[in-house]
Design a protein around this motif. Sequence first.
Motif, PDB file in Angstrom:
ATOM      1  N   SER A 102       0.840  -1.193   0.000  1.00  0.00           N
ATOM      2  CA  SER A 102       0.000   0.000   0.000  1.00  0.00           C
ATOM      3  C   SER A 102       0.872   1.239   0.000  1.00  0.00           C
ATOM      4  O   SER A 102       2.051   1.199   0.378  1.00  0.00           O
ATOM      5  N   LYS A 106      -1.668   5.924   3.411  1.00  0.00           N
ATOM      6  CA  LYS A 106      -3.009   5.319   3.379  1.00  0.00           C
ATOM      7  C   LYS A 106      -3.109   4.112   4.297  1.00  0.00           C
ATOM      8  O   LYS A 106      -4.176   3.796   4.822  1.00  0.00           O
ATOM      9  N   ALA A 107      -1.984   3.430   4.522  1.00  0.00           N
ATOM     10  CA  ALA A 107      -1.991   2.217   5.349  1.00  0.00           C
ATOM     11  C   ALA A 107      -2.015   2.519   6.844  1.00  0.00           C
ATOM     12  O   ALA A 107      -2.521   1.708   7.634  1.00  0.00           O
ATOM     13  N   GLN A 110      -4.892   1.739   9.522  1.00  0.00           N
ATOM     14  CA  GLN A 110      -5.268   0.345   9.749  1.00  0.00           C
ATOM     15  C   GLN A 110      -4.240  -0.422  10.578  1.00  0.00           C
ATOM     16  O   GLN A 110      -4.475  -1.578  10.950  1.00  0.00           O
TER      17      GLN A 110
END
Length: 196
Positions: A102, A106-107, A110
């Motif tokens: 990723s 953005k990762a 999570q």
Amino acid sequence: MTTDPDSSLLGRTPGLPESHFVHDGLITKHPIRAVALAALRPLPGQMLWDLGTGAGSIAIEWCRTDPGCGAIGVEQRPDRAEHARQNAANLTLPGQVTIVESDIEKALPQLPDPDAIFIGGGLTASLAARCVDALHTGGRFVVNAVTLEAELVIGQLALDHGGELMRLEVHNGDHIGALHGFKPLRMVTSWTWVKP
């Protein structure tokens, strides 16, 4: 490549030679890796974020220090993410290293909370700020840079937060025709910080 998931053959001390990893040449070289791991100070049961993981060498060496250590490597390029997965399968226990393919920023939402963070590629000021916020008190943050752009970010981090700023140079023995001499590797600027 040697398979050694339980550390019985190669030991637990960081700094495995690059020959033990599948990589495309862009890997944290073993002397620099050993210095980074010393600054990250892996402890049993702790979690590392290895951002811009490449071949996964930092995440893997973190996990090899203790079977209870875990790491998440984030890598944008599919070929490098696959190399990191192969290396984790060959050199760590099942489930110790997770590779997330990723964009790094953005990762981050999570990922589980980290005890330590290493950035070896993809450093930006916004990424560094998010990492500073993600760490709890006592969390360790190590950033290595080889580009001028990343060095500028590291310089600002040092001005804003303190920590330790170093330049690391390694010269390997090499052939010069029939004689021998030293060939320099790319210089690395490193910033290490422990969150107060």
